[in-house]
Design an enzyme around this catalytic site. Structure first.
Site, mmCIF file in Angstrom:
data_model
loop_
_atom_site.group_PDB
_atom_site.id
_atom_site.type_symbol
_atom_site.label_atom_id
_atom_site.label_comp_id
_atom_site.label_asym_id
_atom_site.label_seq_id
_atom_site.Cartn_x
_atom_site.Cartn_y
_atom_site.Cartn_z
ATOM 1 N N ASP A 70 0.822 -1.211 0.000
ATOM 2 C CA ASP A 70 0.000 0.000 0.000
ATOM 3 C C ASP A 70 0.858 1.264 0.000
ATOM 4 O O ASP A 70 2.025 1.240 0.395
ATOM 5 C CB ASP A 70 -0.887 0.032 1.251
ATOM 6 N N ASP A 71 0.220 2.348 -0.407
ATOM 7 C CA ASP A 71 0.714 3.727 -0.246
ATOM 8 C C ASP A 71 1.798 4.151 -1.241
ATOM 9 O O ASP A 71 2.335 5.251 -1.115
ATOM 10 C CB ASP A 71 1.210 4.005 1.189
ATOM 11 N N HIS B 283 -5.434 9.899 0.370
ATOM 12 C CA HIS B 283 -5.215 9.084 1.580
ATOM 13 C C HIS B 283 -5.440 9.911 2.838
ATOM 14 O O HIS B 283 -5.028 9.531 3.934
ATOM 15 C CB HIS B 283 -3.791 8.497 1.578
ATOM 16 N N HIS C 169 3.681 -2.306 3.163
ATOM 17 C CA HIS C 169 3.706 -0.935 2.630
ATOM 18 C C HIS C 169 5.011 -0.679 1.870
ATOM 19 O O HIS C 169 6.025 -1.325 2.147
ATOM 20 C CB HIS C 169 3.551 0.085 3.763
HETATM 21 ZN ZN LIG Z 1 -2.739 3.245 3.115
#
Ligand SMILES: [Zn+2]
Length: 259
Positions: A60-61, A115, A213
């Site tokens: 993620d991210d 986000h 992440h």
């Molecule tokens: Zn996230």
């Protein structure tokens, strides 16, 4: 009377004989099926009860410049793929990284545009708009429009039946996770701790969606990754990418297998 006893005895002996064959057959059949089952488990480690074990690595991210590229190097070296849930406003200046994710066969999902939790969870409309914005941004760079989404920080307490229907009507498919190395809470944990957390409890799952992440803060996740991959390979897991055909996974909601 004597004859009657004789015939009764013969009948009984025959009956016992037939019964012996029958039960012996039953036992043999049972033993065979039992053996076949244990053979299946012993010789073919990538099955639990005859079903395939699957792991979906998810990052993620991203995209980030350094760590996402490093993660891609590790995936490539190990011949596996992952799924990246992208933040729309992180793409600018890192278009090459997004292209690389895609060109190397990895999955791409939406993780909103900003986000920013206070914004994206202010209203359902805003959340949906952010997902569409993220999708448009991705489309501009690589020409695809993914519909697989991940709620920032998970759908826990944010998803209800009506909202789910609305998201489905928009064409989205939702993917939370069932295993987490906790690098989202603390990116500075040692690679060994992150590895141990990434495998803890995995024996309970036939299919694993592992949350990781890949921002530039997550160097240790990348350092733990070769060991994580090695572990799941040794346990016979198949590494797959999330697509729109992957069964959805929601927190505190029953897994839905039909599309
Ligand atoms: Zn996230």
């Amino acid at each position: 009377m004597k004859y009657k006893l004789k015939y009764t005895l013969i009948f009984l002996l025959n009956f016992i004989f037939i019964l012996t064959i029958f039960t012996d057959g039953m036992i043999k059949t049972y033993e065979l099926s039992d053996m076949a089952f244990s053979e299946d488990v012993d010789l073919n480690e990538n099955t639990i009860s005859g079903k395939k074990k699957i792991i979906y690595l998810t990052f993620d991210d991203g995209p980030s410049y350094k760590v996402t590229n490093d993660v891609l190097d590790v995936l490539k070296e190990n011949g596996v793929n992952a799924t990246f849930f992208i933040i729309g406003n992180q793409i600018k200046g890192k278009e090459d990284v997004l292209k690389r994710i895609y060109n190397e066969g990895n999955g791409i999902g939406l993780h909103t545009y900003t986000h920013k939790l206070s914004k994206i969870y202010s209203r359902e409309d805003v959340f949906i708009e952010e997902m569409i914005e993220c999708r448009n941004e991705i489309n501009e760079v690589i020409g695809i429009s993914p519909n697989i989404i991940r709620f920032p920080c998970g759908s826990n307490k944010r998803l209800n039946k009506n909202y789910l229907k609305r998201l489905h009507d928009e064409g989205f498919r939702i993917y939370d996770w069932n295993l987490d190395n906790t690098d989202g809470l603390n990116s500075k944990l040692s690679p060994d701790t992150l590895y141990r957390k990434a495998i803890k409890g995995s024996e309970n799952f036939q299919e694993i969606i592992l949350l990781l992440h890949c921002t530039d803060m997550h160097k240790n996740t990348c350092k733990a990754l070769p060991q994580i991959i090695k572990y799941y390979k040794s346990k016979g897991y198949e590494f797959k990418v999330i697509t729109e055909n992957t069964p959805e996974l929601y927190f505190h909601m029953k897994r839905i297998t039909s599309k």
